[in-house]
Design a protein around this motif. Structure first.
Motif, PDB file in Angstrom:
ATOM      1  N   LYS A 123      28.915  33.883 -36.642  1.00 35.23           N
ATOM      2  CA  LYS A 123      28.348  34.451 -35.417  1.00 35.23           C
ATOM      3  C   LYS A 123      28.318  35.965 -35.602  1.00 35.23           C
ATOM      4  O   LYS A 123      29.358  36.584 -35.857  1.00 35.23           O
ATOM      5  CB  LYS A 123      29.210  34.059 -34.213  1.00 35.23           C
ATOM      6  N   TRP A 167      36.624  32.874 -31.433  1.00 28.71           N
ATOM      7  CA  TRP A 167      36.049  34.049 -32.088  1.00 28.71           C
ATOM      8  C   TRP A 167      36.858  35.305 -31.793  1.00 28.71           C
ATOM      9  O   TRP A 167      37.384  35.478 -30.703  1.00 28.71           O
ATOM     10  CB  TRP A 167      34.609  34.276 -31.607  1.00 28.71           C
ATOM     11  N   ALA A 168      36.928  36.184 -32.763  1.00 26.51           N
ATOM     12  CA  ALA A 168      37.505  37.523 -32.591  1.00 26.51           C
ATOM     13  C   ALA A 168      36.361  38.510 -32.800  1.00 26.51           C
ATOM     14  O   ALA A 168      35.646  38.439 -33.801  1.00 26.51           O
ATOM     15  CB  ALA A 168      38.612  37.765 -33.606  1.00 26.51           C
ATOM     16  N   VAL A 169      36.196  39.396 -31.849  1.00 29.90           N
ATOM     17  CA  VAL A 169      35.103  40.361 -31.944  1.00 29.90           C
ATOM     18  C   VAL A 169      35.402  41.367 -33.058  1.00 29.90           C
ATOM     19  O   VAL A 169      36.545  41.766 -33.272  1.00 29.90           O
ATOM     20  CB  VAL A 169      34.859  41.074 -30.591  1.00 29.90           C
ATOM     21  N   VAL A 170      34.376  41.753 -33.785  1.00 28.63           N
ATOM     22  CA  VAL A 170      34.508  42.747 -34.846  1.00 28.63           C
ATOM     23  C   VAL A 170      34.463  44.135 -34.201  1.00 28.63           C
ATOM     24  O   VAL A 170      33.656  44.387 -33.302  1.00 28.63           O
ATOM     25  CB  VAL A 170      33.357  42.617 -35.881  1.00 28.63           C
ATOM     26  N   GLU A 171      35.333  45.016 -34.647  1.00 27.93           N
ATOM     27  CA  GLU A 171      35.289  46.402 -34.185  1.00 27.93           C
ATOM     28  C   GLU A 171      34.749  47.256 -35.319  1.00 27.93           C
ATOM     29  O   GLU A 171      35.083  47.048 -36.490  1.00 27.93           O
ATOM     30  CB  GLU A 171      36.670  46.886 -33.766  1.00 27.93           C
ATOM     31  N   TYR A 210      31.179  38.771 -34.842  1.00 26.39           N
ATOM     32  CA  TYR A 210      32.441  38.097 -34.574  1.00 26.39           C
ATOM     33  C   TYR A 210      32.997  37.490 -35.853  1.00 26.39           C
ATOM     34  O   TYR A 210      32.261  37.188 -36.782  1.00 26.39           O
ATOM     35  CB  TYR A 210      32.255  36.979 -33.533  1.00 26.39           C
ATOM     36  N   ALA A 219      34.156  47.714 -30.091  1.00 31.10           N
ATOM     37  CA  ALA A 219      33.794  46.308 -30.287  1.00 31.10           C
ATOM     38  C   ALA A 219      32.286  46.139 -30.404  1.00 31.10           C
ATOM     39  O   ALA A 219      31.501  46.859 -29.774  1.00 31.10           O
ATOM     40  CB  ALA A 219      34.320  45.476 -29.121  1.00 31.10           C
ATOM     41  N   TYR A 220      31.895  45.185 -31.226  1.00 31.39           N
ATOM     42  CA  TYR A 220      30.491  44.819 -31.408  1.00 31.39           C
ATOM     43  C   TYR A 220      29.817  44.629 -30.051  1.00 31.39           C
ATOM     44  O   TYR A 220      30.399  44.072 -29.120  1.00 31.39           O
ATOM     45  CB  TYR A 220      30.411  43.521 -32.220  1.00 31.39           C
TER      46      TYR A 220
END
Length: 185
Positions: A20, A47-51, A23, A71-72
């Motif tokens: 995704k 899911w873990a959001v990408v920073e 994430y 965060a994305y």
């Protein structure tokens, strides 16, 4: 993802992690079973959001002064640029380059500034003589000397300091000599 169809008790192979944008797959909401359960099972991806690193060039000089992680798909926020004024100009913050938008990856934002010449007020104090209105000049402009002020009983002798370019607010004070007629009284 496509559902897995298998008979009860059949050995299951965990599928490749889903993908995704923005994430990182953090696993399933329940443990993936080794064999097919009797009634099937629905698994939900976690899911873990990408920073991403957001770099801020707050002076517009090509040097990153501040970095924040955002965060994305979030719109980053930063105080206006910080460039200090110098004697010749005032820097007025006018925005960021590129224009700030939702984060999609590591980005550097550079502060943009409009340079506005500093303005200085030049005042001619006639010490009770004919009035001369103050004048505002841009930094470095040649200050025009006004008409010679008049004061009854006195002759204008000049200003207390040489009239120079506008590089600060300044007050020039008139210097007078008493006229012979004024001295005789």
């Amino acid at each position: 993802m496509d559902p897995i169809t298998a008979d009860f008790g059949s050995t299951l192979a965990e599928p490749a992690a889903p993908v995704k944008t923005g994430y990182i797959f953090a696993g399933w909401d329940v443990e993936f079973p080794a064999t097919m359960p009797v009634d099937g099972l629905t698994l939900n991806a976690q899911w873990a959001v990408v920073e991403y690193a957001i770099n801020w060039d707050t002076d517009g000089d090509g040097i990153v002064d501040d970095t924040t992680n955002v965060a994305y798909d979030t719109v980053p926020v930063h105080e206006d640029g910080a460039k200090a004024a110098i004697a010749e100009y005032t820097y007025v913050f006018s925005g960021w380059e590129p224009e700030i938008s939702a984060v999609r990856g590591t980005t550097t934002y550079t502060a943009l500034f409009d340079t506005v010449p500093n303005q200085y007020t030049v005042t001619f104090d006639t010490v009770g003589g004919s009035e001369i209105a103050p004048v505002t000049y841009a930094y470095g402009a040649v200050v025009a000397e006004p008409a010679v002020p008049s004061k009854e009983g006195y002759t204008f002798a000049g200003w207390d300091q040489p009239v120079g370019p506008a590089n600060a607010d300044v007050i020039y004070t008139a210097v007078y000599n008493k006229t012979a007629k004024a001295q005789a009284k």
